[in-house]
Motif scaffolding. Structure first.
Motif, PDB file in Angstrom:
ATOM      1  N   VAL A   1       0.737  -1.341   0.071  1.00  0.00           N
ATOM      2  CA  VAL A   1      -0.019  -0.122  -0.038  1.00  0.00           C
ATOM      3  C   VAL A   1       0.832   1.152   0.069  1.00  0.00           C
ATOM      4  O   VAL A   1       1.843   1.427   0.868  1.00  0.00           O
ATOM      5  N   GLN A   2       0.565   2.308  -0.933  1.00  0.00           N
ATOM      6  CA  GLN A   2       1.193   3.384  -0.897  1.00  0.00           C
ATOM      7  C   GLN A   2       0.231   4.654  -0.977  1.00  0.00           C
ATOM      8  O   GLN A   2      -0.577   4.442  -1.747  1.00  0.00           O
ATOM      9  N   LEU A   3       0.292   5.545  -0.066  1.00  0.00           N
ATOM     10  CA  LEU A   3      -0.465   6.757  -0.087  1.00  0.00           C
ATOM     11  C   LEU A   3       0.404   8.130  -0.300  1.00  0.00           C
ATOM     12  O   LEU A   3       1.284   8.209   0.451  1.00  0.00           O
ATOM     13  N   VAL A   4       0.094   8.854  -1.397  1.00  0.00           N
ATOM     14  CA  VAL A   4       1.078   9.943  -1.630  1.00  0.00           C
ATOM     15  C   VAL A   4      -0.014  11.185  -1.575  1.00  0.00           C
ATOM     16  O   VAL A   4      -0.978  11.349  -2.631  1.00  0.00           O
ATOM     17  N   GLU A   5       0.228  12.063  -0.776  1.00  0.00           N
ATOM     18  CA  GLU A   5      -0.574  13.273  -0.726  1.00  0.00           C
ATOM     19  C   GLU A   5      -0.015  14.442  -1.465  1.00  0.00           C
ATOM     20  O   GLU A   5       1.261  14.365  -1.679  1.00  0.00           O
ATOM     21  N   SER A   6      -0.891  15.181  -1.993  1.00  0.00           N
ATOM     22  CA  SER A   6      -0.003  16.715  -2.786  1.00  0.00           C
ATOM     23  C   SER A   6      -1.100  17.658  -2.642  1.00  0.00           C
ATOM     24  O   SER A   6      -2.445  17.317  -2.129  1.00  0.00           O
ATOM     25  N   GLY A   7      -0.945  18.846  -2.959  1.00  0.00           N
ATOM     26  CA  GLY A   7      -1.864  19.728  -2.886  1.00  0.00           C
ATOM     27  C   GLY A   7      -1.726  20.989  -1.795  1.00  0.00           C
ATOM     28  O   GLY A   7      -2.570  22.005  -1.802  1.00  0.00           O
ATOM     29  N   GLY A   8      -1.013  20.715  -0.853  1.00  0.00           N
ATOM     30  CA  GLY A   8      -0.787  21.494   0.179  1.00  0.00           C
ATOM     31  C   GLY A   8      -0.216  22.896  -0.331  1.00  0.00           C
ATOM     32  O   GLY A   8       0.499  22.950  -1.121  1.00  0.00           O
ATOM     33  N   GLY A   9      -0.281  23.935   0.847  1.00  0.00           N
ATOM     34  CA  GLY A   9       0.318  25.168   0.535  1.00  0.00           C
ATOM     35  C   GLY A   9       0.176  26.054   1.630  1.00  0.00           C
ATOM     36  O   GLY A   9      -0.667  25.828   2.535  1.00  0.00           O
ATOM     37  N   SER A  10       0.120  27.381   1.105  1.00  0.00           N
ATOM     38  CA  SER A  10      -0.251  28.637   2.203  1.00  0.00           C
ATOM     39  C   SER A  10      -1.487  29.288   1.328  1.00  0.00           C
ATOM     40  O   SER A  10      -1.475  29.466   0.107  1.00  0.00           O
ATOM     41  N   VAL A  11      -2.503  29.372   2.321  1.00  0.00           N
ATOM     42  CA  VAL A  11      -3.436  30.354   1.624  1.00  0.00           C
ATOM     43  C   VAL A  11      -3.854  31.325   2.619  1.00  0.00           C
ATOM     44  O   VAL A  11      -3.758  31.075   3.846  1.00  0.00           O
ATOM     45  N   GLN A  12      -4.665  32.432   2.218  1.00  0.00           N
ATOM     46  CA  GLN A  12      -5.141  33.257   3.353  1.00  0.00           C
ATOM     47  C   GLN A  12      -6.551  32.811   3.713  1.00  0.00           C
ATOM     48  O   GLN A  12      -7.373  31.984   3.050  1.00  0.00           O
ATOM     49  N   ALA A  13      -6.773  33.355   4.955  1.00  0.00           N
ATOM     50  CA  ALA A  13      -8.371  32.811   5.529  1.00  0.00           C
ATOM     51  C   ALA A  13      -9.024  33.153   4.489  1.00  0.00           C
ATOM     52  O   ALA A  13      -9.377  34.271   3.895  1.00  0.00           O
ATOM     53  N   GLY A  14     -10.324  32.302   4.403  1.00  0.00           N
ATOM     54  CA  GLY A  14     -11.431  32.443   3.459  1.00  0.00           C
ATOM     55  C   GLY A  14     -11.111  31.789   2.307  1.00  0.00           C
ATOM     56  O   GLY A  14     -11.967  31.756   1.354  1.00  0.00           O
ATOM     57  N   GLY A  15      -9.836  31.517   2.032  1.00  0.00           N
ATOM     58  CA  GLY A  15      -9.425  31.004   0.722  1.00  0.00           C
ATOM     59  C   GLY A  15      -9.750  29.375   0.585  1.00  0.00           C
ATOM     60  O   GLY A  15     -10.580  28.675   1.397  1.00  0.00           O
ATOM     61  N   SER A  16      -9.487  28.745  -0.600  1.00  0.00           N
ATOM     62  CA  SER A  16      -9.665  27.308  -0.768  1.00  0.00           C
ATOM     63  C   SER A  16      -8.338  26.683  -1.065  1.00  0.00           C
ATOM     64  O   SER A  16      -7.520  27.058  -1.721  1.00  0.00           O
ATOM     65  N   LEU A  17      -8.425  25.473  -0.865  1.00  0.00           N
ATOM     66  CA  LEU A  17      -7.417  24.381  -1.351  1.00  0.00           C
ATOM     67  C   LEU A  17      -8.099  22.955  -1.518  1.00  0.00           C
ATOM     68  O   LEU A  17      -8.852  22.906  -1.062  1.00  0.00           O
ATOM     69  N   THR A  18      -7.252  22.313  -2.579  1.00  0.00           N
ATOM     70  CA  THR A  18      -7.628  20.886  -2.852  1.00  0.00           C
ATOM     71  C   THR A  18      -6.497  19.929  -2.538  1.00  0.00           C
ATOM     72  O   THR A  18      -5.575  20.161  -3.141  1.00  0.00           O
ATOM     73  N   LEU A  19      -6.665  18.989  -1.689  1.00  0.00           N
ATOM     74  CA  LEU A  19      -5.523  18.026  -1.434  1.00  0.00           C
ATOM     75  C   LEU A  19      -5.917  16.790  -2.085  1.00  0.00           C
ATOM     76  O   LEU A  19      -7.204  16.526  -2.256  1.00  0.00           O
ATOM     77  N   SER A  20      -4.877  16.185  -2.555  1.00  0.00           N
ATOM     78  CA  SER A  20      -5.125  14.811  -3.169  1.00  0.00           C
ATOM     79  C   SER A  20      -4.170  13.800  -2.754  1.00  0.00           C
ATOM     80  O   SER A  20      -3.342  14.175  -2.108  1.00  0.00           O
ATOM     81  N   CYS A  21      -4.672  12.481  -2.811  1.00  0.00           N
ATOM     82  CA  CYS A  21      -4.146  11.408  -2.446  1.00  0.00           C
ATOM     83  C   CYS A  21      -4.130  10.319  -3.427  1.00  0.00           C
ATOM     84  O   CYS A  21      -5.122   9.823  -3.706  1.00  0.00           O
ATOM     85  N   ALA A  22      -3.044  10.137  -4.076  1.00  0.00           N
ATOM     86  CA  ALA A  22      -2.725   8.977  -4.788  1.00  0.00           C
ATOM     87  C   ALA A  22      -2.475   7.555  -4.363  1.00  0.00           C
ATOM     88  O   ALA A  22      -1.459   7.628  -3.428  1.00  0.00           O
ATOM     89  N   ALA A  23      -3.418   6.727  -4.359  1.00  0.00           N
ATOM     90  CA  ALA A  23      -3.220   5.443  -3.454  1.00  0.00           C
ATOM     91  C   ALA A  23      -2.934   4.460  -4.614  1.00  0.00           C
ATOM     92  O   ALA A  23      -3.343   4.246  -5.598  1.00  0.00           O
ATOM     93  N   SER A  24      -2.168   3.425  -4.107  1.00  0.00           N
ATOM     94  CA  SER A  24      -1.947   2.070  -4.626  1.00  0.00           C
ATOM     95  C   SER A  24      -2.254   1.049  -3.702  1.00  0.00           C
ATOM     96  O   SER A  24      -1.955   1.179  -2.716  1.00  0.00           O
ATOM     97  N   GLU A  25      -2.764  -0.109  -4.393  1.00  0.00           N
ATOM     98  CA  GLU A  25      -3.345  -1.077  -3.605  1.00  0.00           C
ATOM     99  C   GLU A  25      -4.067  -0.953  -2.760  1.00  0.00           C
ATOM    100  O   GLU A  25      -4.130  -1.614  -1.613  1.00  0.00           O
ATOM    101  N   VAL A  26      -4.961  -0.053  -2.741  1.00  0.00           N
ATOM    102  CA  VAL A  26      -6.293   0.117  -1.915  1.00  0.00           C
ATOM    103  C   VAL A  26      -7.384   0.085  -2.653  1.00  0.00           C
ATOM    104  O   VAL A  26      -7.712   0.795  -3.393  1.00  0.00           O
ATOM    105  N   PRO A  27      -8.121  -0.869  -2.055  1.00  0.00           N
ATOM    106  CA  PRO A  27      -9.625  -1.071  -2.914  1.00  0.00           C
ATOM    107  C   PRO A  27     -10.543  -0.038  -2.161  1.00  0.00           C
ATOM    108  O   PRO A  27     -11.173  -0.385  -1.161  1.00  0.00           O
ATOM    109  N   PHE A  28     -10.691   0.713  -3.005  1.00  0.00           N
ATOM    110  CA  PHE A  28     -11.646   2.007  -2.441  1.00  0.00           C
ATOM    111  C   PHE A  28     -13.039   1.444  -2.047  1.00  0.00           C
ATOM    112  O   PHE A  28     -13.482   2.194  -1.160  1.00  0.00           O
TER     113      PHE A  28
END
Length: 124
Positions: A1-28
């Motif tokens: 199993v491998q889980l790799v996150e991406s999409g973090g960062g810095s943002v001002q209050a009220g803003g938006s971000l989308t995080l992603s996680c690429a998974a392998s060998e995980v039966p969703f």
């Protein structure tokens, strides 16, 4: 199993971000998949999760109405859309998966598999 996150960062209050996680060998469609967050010196917090067997989504009260969790079982990607961000959302966010939580993903802080995390910083 491998889980790799991406999409973090810095943002001002009220803003938006989308995080992603690429998974392998995980039966969703069978396992629980989740987003946790942790601030140094504080306990890890379950933010949102999906119970793979039921498709049920769960959100902590602190993010309900602002965050949306979604998954693509064909591409094996888990996402967390975060909007109306607040400084208290600042943390390291972790993707996690567990083969024993497929019917009820919430109520647990111990999952079997973890990513390395991605940092989110929200400034006021």
């Amino acid at each position: 199993v491998q889980l790799v996150e991406s999409g973090g960062g810095s943002v001002q209050a009220g803003g938006s971000l989308t995080l992603s996680c690429a998974a392998s060998e995980v039966p969703f469609l069978a396992w629980a998949i989740a987003w946790f967050r942790q601030v140094p010196g504080k306990e890890r917090e379950l933010v949102s999760c999906i119970s793979g067997r039921t498709g049920r989504r769960w959100y902590s009260d602190s993010v309900k109405g602002r965050f949306t969790i979604d998954s693509d079982h064909i591409k094996s990607i888990l996402t967390l859309q975060m909007s109306a961000l607040k400084p208290e959302d600042s943390a390291t966010y972790y993707c996690a998966a567990d083969q024993f939580r497929g019917y009820a993903c919430f109520g647990y802080n111990s999952y079997g598999h973890w990513g390395h995390g991605t940092q989110v910083a929200v400034s006021s």
